[in-house]
Motif scaffolding. Sequence first.
Motif, short mmCIF file in Angstrom:
data_model
loop_
_atom_site.label_atom_id
_atom_site.label_comp_id
_atom_site.label_asym_id
_atom_site.label_seq_id
_atom_site.Cartn_x
_atom_site.Cartn_y
_atom_site.Cartn_z
N ASP A 215 0.84 -1.21 0.00
CA ASP A 215 0.00 0.00 0.00
C ASP A 215 0.87 1.25 0.00
O ASP A 215 0.55 2.24 -0.67
CB ASP A 215 -0.93 0.00 1.21
N ARG A 218 2.36 1.60 -3.46
CA ARG A 218 1.35 2.15 -4.38
C ARG A 218 1.19 3.66 -4.18
O ARG A 218 1.08 4.41 -5.15
CB ARG A 218 0.01 1.45 -4.16
N GLY A 219 1.17 4.10 -2.92
CA GLY A 219 1.04 5.53 -2.65
C GLY A 219 2.21 6.32 -3.20
O GLY A 219 2.03 7.42 -3.73
N THR A 221 3.90 5.54 -5.71
CA THR A 221 3.94 5.38 -7.17
C THR A 221 2.84 6.16 -7.87
O THR A 221 3.08 6.85 -8.87
CB THR A 221 3.82 3.88 -7.55
N PHE A 222 1.61 6.09 -7.31
CA PHE A 222 0.45 6.64 -8.01
C PHE A 222 -0.12 7.90 -7.37
O PHE A 222 -0.83 8.66 -8.05
CB PHE A 222 -0.65 5.58 -8.10
N ILE A 223 0.14 8.15 -6.09
CA ILE A 223 -0.42 9.33 -5.42
C ILE A 223 0.61 10.45 -5.39
O ILE A 223 0.43 11.50 -6.01
CB ILE A 223 -0.90 8.97 -4.00
N LEU A 224 1.69 10.27 -4.65
CA LEU A 224 2.83 11.19 -4.71
C LEU A 224 3.97 10.40 -5.34
O LEU A 224 4.66 9.64 -4.66
CB LEU A 224 3.21 11.68 -3.31
N PRO A 225 4.17 10.52 -6.64
CA PRO A 225 5.02 9.58 -7.38
C PRO A 225 6.52 9.74 -7.15
O PRO A 225 7.30 9.92 -8.10
CB PRO A 225 4.63 9.85 -8.84
#
Length: 281
Positions: A215, A218-219, A221-225
Amino acid sequence: MRDGLTRKRHGLTQVRDGLRAYRLISAMWIRSLMAYRLSFAMTALGNFAVTAFDFAAILLMFSQVDRLGGYSLSEIAFLYGASCTSFGLADLSLGSMDRLGKRVRDGTLDTLLVRPAPVIAQVAADRFGLHRVGRLLQGGFVLVYALVVLDIAWTPLKVLMVPLMLLCGAGIFAAVFVAGAAFQFVAQDAAEVQNAFTYGGTTLLQFPPTVFAKDLVRGATFILPLAFVNWIPALYVLGRPYPLDLPTWVAFTPPLVAAVLLALAGLAWRTGLRSYRSTGS
Protein backbone atom coordinates in the motif's frame (compact mmCIF):
# COMPACT_ATOMS: atom_id res chain seq x y z
CA MET A 1 -2.35 33.78 -33.01
CA ARG A 2 -0.68 37.10 -32.29
CA ASP A 3 -2.04 37.04 -28.72
CA GLY A 4 -0.63 33.54 -28.29
CA LEU A 5 2.81 34.66 -29.40
CA THR A 6 2.62 37.66 -27.09
CA ARG A 7 1.79 35.44 -24.11
CA LYS A 8 4.58 33.06 -25.03
CA ARG A 9 7.11 35.90 -25.22
CA HIS A 10 5.84 37.28 -21.91
CA GLY A 11 6.25 33.86 -20.32
CA LEU A 12 9.80 33.51 -21.66
CA THR A 13 10.63 36.99 -20.38
CA GLN A 14 9.37 36.06 -16.92
CA VAL A 15 11.47 32.89 -16.90
CA ARG A 16 14.55 34.84 -17.99
CA ASP A 17 13.96 37.52 -15.36
CA GLY A 18 13.40 34.87 -12.70
CA LEU A 19 16.62 33.04 -13.53
CA ARG A 20 18.55 36.31 -13.54
CA ALA A 21 17.10 37.34 -10.16
CA TYR A 22 17.85 33.90 -8.73
CA ARG A 23 21.43 34.07 -9.98
CA LEU A 24 22.05 37.55 -8.59
CA ILE A 25 20.50 36.89 -5.17
CA SER A 26 22.20 33.52 -4.71
CA ALA A 27 25.54 35.02 -5.80
CA MET A 28 25.11 37.73 -3.15
CA TRP A 29 24.60 35.10 -0.41
CA ILE A 30 27.51 33.02 -1.69
CA ARG A 31 29.81 36.04 -1.47
CA SER A 32 28.56 36.58 2.08
CA LEU A 33 29.37 32.98 2.99
CA MET A 34 32.81 33.13 1.38
CA ALA A 35 33.71 36.07 3.59
CA TYR A 36 34.07 33.45 6.34
CA ARG A 37 35.64 30.56 4.45
CA LEU A 38 36.60 28.48 7.48
CA SER A 39 33.08 28.72 8.88
CA PHE A 40 31.64 27.71 5.50
CA ALA A 41 34.04 24.77 5.19
CA MET A 42 33.18 23.52 8.67
CA THR A 43 29.44 23.86 8.03
CA ALA A 44 29.66 22.04 4.69
CA LEU A 45 31.79 19.31 6.26
CA GLY A 46 29.29 18.99 9.10
CA ASN A 47 26.46 18.68 6.58
CA PHE A 48 28.45 15.99 4.77
CA ALA A 49 29.12 14.08 8.01
CA VAL A 50 25.55 14.28 9.33
CA THR A 51 24.07 12.95 6.10
CA ALA A 52 26.72 10.22 5.99
CA PHE A 53 25.25 8.78 9.20
CA ASP A 54 22.28 7.58 7.13
CA PHE A 55 24.55 5.38 5.04
CA ALA A 56 26.49 4.37 8.13
CA ALA A 57 23.21 3.01 9.55
CA ILE A 58 22.78 0.92 6.38
CA LEU A 59 26.32 -0.41 6.77
CA LEU A 60 25.49 -1.40 10.35
CA MET A 61 22.44 -3.31 9.11
CA PHE A 62 24.61 -5.22 6.65
CA SER A 63 27.03 -6.15 9.42
CA GLN A 64 24.22 -8.43 10.64
CA VAL A 65 22.56 -9.50 7.35
CA ASP A 66 23.71 -10.32 3.83
CA ARG A 67 20.68 -8.91 2.05
CA LEU A 68 17.92 -6.45 2.92
CA GLY A 69 14.58 -6.99 1.23
CA GLY A 70 16.39 -9.26 -1.22
CA TYR A 71 18.91 -6.54 -2.18
CA SER A 72 22.67 -6.53 -1.68
CA LEU A 73 24.64 -3.68 -0.13
CA SER A 74 25.85 -2.43 -3.52
CA GLU A 75 22.29 -2.37 -4.90
CA ILE A 76 20.98 -0.43 -1.91
CA ALA A 77 23.99 1.91 -2.21
CA PHE A 78 22.84 2.58 -5.78
CA LEU A 79 19.32 3.42 -4.60
CA TYR A 80 20.73 5.52 -1.76
CA GLY A 81 23.17 7.42 -3.95
CA ALA A 82 20.57 8.16 -6.63
CA SER A 83 18.03 9.39 -4.08
CA CYS A 84 20.48 11.56 -2.14
CA THR A 85 22.07 13.05 -5.24
CA SER A 86 18.71 13.97 -6.76
CA PHE A 87 17.49 15.40 -3.49
CA GLY A 88 20.80 17.21 -2.96
CA LEU A 89 20.41 19.02 -6.28
CA ALA A 90 16.86 20.13 -5.40
CA ASP A 91 17.76 21.01 -1.81
CA LEU A 92 20.74 23.09 -2.89
CA SER A 93 18.58 25.00 -5.39
CA LEU A 94 15.27 25.30 -3.51
CA GLY A 95 15.94 24.36 0.10
CA SER A 96 15.15 27.90 1.26
CA MET A 97 11.51 27.51 0.18
CA ASP A 98 10.60 26.15 3.61
CA ARG A 99 11.16 29.63 5.09
CA LEU A 100 8.16 31.01 3.24
CA GLY A 101 5.78 30.29 6.13
CA LYS A 102 7.78 32.55 8.43
CA ARG A 103 7.68 35.35 5.86
CA VAL A 104 3.92 34.96 5.52
CA ARG A 105 3.46 35.10 9.30
CA ASP A 106 5.63 38.15 9.95
CA GLY A 107 4.64 40.04 6.79
CA THR A 108 8.15 40.26 5.31
CA LEU A 109 6.84 38.62 2.14
CA ASP A 110 5.43 42.05 1.28
CA THR A 111 8.94 43.34 0.65
CA LEU A 112 9.42 40.69 -2.03
CA LEU A 113 6.14 41.53 -3.74
CA VAL A 114 7.19 45.12 -4.49
CA ARG A 115 10.51 44.17 -6.05
CA PRO A 116 10.72 43.93 -9.86
CA ALA A 117 11.53 40.20 -9.85
CA PRO A 118 9.45 37.00 -9.66
CA VAL A 119 8.64 36.17 -6.04
CA ILE A 120 9.43 32.48 -6.43
CA ALA A 121 12.98 33.29 -7.56
CA GLN A 122 13.48 35.59 -4.58
CA VAL A 123 12.15 33.03 -2.09
CA ALA A 124 14.21 30.19 -3.59
CA ALA A 125 17.46 32.19 -3.54
CA ASP A 126 16.87 33.79 -0.13
CA ARG A 127 19.75 32.87 2.22
CA PHE A 128 21.14 30.51 -0.40
CA GLY A 129 22.71 27.66 1.54
CA LEU A 130 25.84 26.65 -0.36
CA HIS A 131 26.79 24.49 2.64
CA ARG A 132 24.09 22.06 1.44
CA VAL A 133 26.60 20.95 -1.18
CA GLY A 134 27.87 18.59 1.53
CA ARG A 135 24.73 16.46 1.20
CA LEU A 136 25.04 16.47 -2.58
CA LEU A 137 28.68 15.36 -2.51
CA GLN A 138 28.01 12.63 0.03
CA GLY A 139 25.24 11.15 -2.10
CA GLY A 140 27.42 11.45 -5.19
CA PHE A 141 30.28 9.56 -3.55
CA VAL A 142 27.99 6.68 -2.58
CA LEU A 143 26.51 6.61 -6.09
CA VAL A 144 29.97 6.42 -7.68
CA TYR A 145 30.94 3.63 -5.27
CA ALA A 146 27.81 1.68 -6.23
CA LEU A 147 28.40 2.11 -9.96
CA VAL A 148 31.98 0.85 -9.55
CA VAL A 149 31.16 -2.28 -7.54
CA LEU A 150 27.88 -3.29 -9.19
CA ASP A 151 27.98 -6.00 -11.83
CA ILE A 152 25.54 -4.55 -14.38
CA ALA A 153 25.14 -5.61 -18.00
CA TRP A 154 25.37 -2.07 -19.35
CA THR A 155 23.49 -1.05 -22.48
CA PRO A 156 23.23 2.43 -24.03
CA LEU A 157 19.76 2.83 -22.52
CA LYS A 158 20.96 1.89 -19.04
CA VAL A 159 23.90 4.30 -19.31
CA LEU A 160 21.51 7.08 -20.35
CA MET A 161 19.11 6.17 -17.54
CA VAL A 162 21.56 7.15 -14.76
CA PRO A 163 21.92 10.91 -15.53
CA LEU A 164 18.27 11.02 -16.64
CA MET A 165 17.22 9.54 -13.30
CA LEU A 166 19.23 12.12 -11.36
CA LEU A 167 17.92 15.13 -13.30
CA CYS A 168 14.29 13.97 -13.30
CA GLY A 169 14.55 13.04 -9.63
CA ALA A 170 15.78 16.54 -8.85
CA GLY A 171 12.84 17.93 -10.84
CA ILE A 172 10.36 15.80 -8.89
CA PHE A 173 11.80 16.91 -5.56
CA ALA A 174 11.81 20.51 -6.81
CA ALA A 175 8.08 20.21 -7.53
CA VAL A 176 7.51 18.93 -3.98
CA PHE A 177 9.49 21.89 -2.57
CA VAL A 178 7.42 24.40 -4.58
CA ALA A 179 4.09 22.72 -3.80
CA GLY A 180 5.01 22.60 -0.11
CA ALA A 181 5.84 26.30 -0.16
CA ALA A 182 2.52 27.04 -1.87
CA PHE A 183 0.74 25.16 0.92
CA GLN A 184 2.35 27.51 3.44
CA PHE A 185 0.37 30.42 2.02
CA VAL A 186 -2.63 28.70 3.59
CA ALA A 187 -1.15 26.87 6.58
CA GLN A 188 1.52 29.53 7.35
CA ASP A 189 3.33 27.18 9.74
CA ALA A 190 3.74 24.06 7.66
CA ALA A 191 7.51 23.77 7.22
CA GLU A 192 7.55 20.43 9.02
CA VAL A 193 4.75 19.11 6.80
CA GLN A 194 6.81 20.09 3.78
CA ASN A 195 9.91 18.45 5.27
CA ALA A 196 7.97 15.22 5.80
CA PHE A 197 7.60 14.87 2.03
CA THR A 198 11.06 16.19 1.06
CA TYR A 199 13.53 14.94 3.67
CA GLY A 200 11.17 12.09 4.57
CA GLY A 201 10.74 11.19 0.92
CA THR A 202 14.45 10.85 0.26
CA THR A 203 14.84 8.67 3.37
CA LEU A 204 12.05 6.40 2.10
CA LEU A 205 13.73 6.04 -1.30
CA GLN A 206 17.07 5.05 0.20
CA PHE A 207 15.68 1.56 0.82
CA PRO A 208 14.28 -0.91 -1.75
CA PRO A 209 10.50 -0.98 -2.22
CA THR A 210 10.43 -4.64 -1.18
CA VAL A 211 10.92 -3.72 2.50
CA PHE A 212 7.70 -1.68 2.57
CA ALA A 213 4.04 -2.69 2.50
CA LYS A 214 2.52 -2.70 -0.97
CA ASP A 215 0.00 0.00 0.00
CA LEU A 216 2.89 2.36 0.78
CA VAL A 217 4.60 1.45 -2.50
CA ARG A 218 1.35 2.15 -4.38
CA GLY A 219 1.04 5.53 -2.65
CA ALA A 220 4.63 6.44 -3.58
CA THR A 221 3.94 5.38 -7.17
CA PHE A 222 0.45 6.64 -8.01
CA ILE A 223 -0.42 9.33 -5.42
CA LEU A 224 2.83 11.19 -4.71
CA PRO A 225 5.02 9.58 -7.38
CA LEU A 226 8.35 9.71 -5.59
CA ALA A 227 9.02 6.19 -6.89
CA PHE A 228 9.95 7.79 -10.23
CA VAL A 229 12.93 9.48 -8.54
CA ASN A 230 14.90 6.25 -8.25
CA TRP A 231 12.90 3.09 -7.54
CA ILE A 232 11.41 2.57 -11.00
CA PRO A 233 14.37 3.73 -13.17
CA ALA A 234 17.00 2.23 -10.85
CA LEU A 235 15.36 -1.20 -10.83
CA TYR A 236 15.43 -1.09 -14.63
CA VAL A 237 19.20 -0.46 -14.50
CA LEU A 238 19.63 -3.26 -11.95
CA GLY A 239 17.51 -5.61 -14.04
CA ARG A 240 14.99 -6.20 -11.26
CA PRO A 241 11.19 -6.28 -11.51
CA TYR A 242 9.14 -3.61 -9.77
CA PRO A 243 6.96 -4.96 -6.93
CA LEU A 244 3.74 -3.71 -8.59
CA ASP A 245 4.50 -5.56 -11.85
CA LEU A 246 4.57 -2.40 -13.93
CA PRO A 247 5.60 -2.71 -17.60
CA THR A 248 9.25 -2.04 -18.46
CA TRP A 249 8.49 1.10 -20.46
CA VAL A 250 7.37 2.87 -17.26
CA ALA A 251 11.07 3.22 -16.38
CA PHE A 252 11.35 5.80 -19.18
CA THR A 253 8.52 8.04 -17.92
CA PRO A 254 10.33 10.05 -15.17
CA PRO A 255 10.73 13.07 -17.54
CA LEU A 256 6.97 13.11 -18.11
CA VAL A 257 6.23 12.67 -14.41
CA ALA A 258 8.66 15.46 -13.49
CA ALA A 259 7.16 17.80 -16.11
CA VAL A 260 3.59 17.16 -14.93
CA LEU A 261 4.51 17.62 -11.26
CA LEU A 262 6.40 20.84 -11.99
CA ALA A 263 3.42 22.19 -13.93
CA LEU A 264 1.04 21.32 -11.08
CA ALA A 265 3.44 22.82 -8.53
CA GLY A 266 3.63 26.02 -10.59
CA LEU A 267 -0.16 26.20 -10.69
CA ALA A 268 -0.32 25.65 -6.91
CA TRP A 269 2.26 28.40 -6.40
CA ARG A 270 0.37 30.93 -8.52
CA THR A 271 -2.89 30.05 -6.73
CA GLY A 272 -1.26 30.42 -3.32
CA LEU A 273 0.40 33.71 -4.22
CA ARG A 274 -2.89 35.17 -5.46
CA SER A 275 -4.59 34.14 -2.24
CA TYR A 276 -1.97 35.87 -0.07
CA ARG A 277 -3.21 38.74 2.07
CA SER A 278 -0.75 41.05 3.75
CA THR A 279 -0.56 41.11 7.55
CA GLY A 280 -1.09 44.86 7.38
CA SER A 281 1.93 45.47 9.60
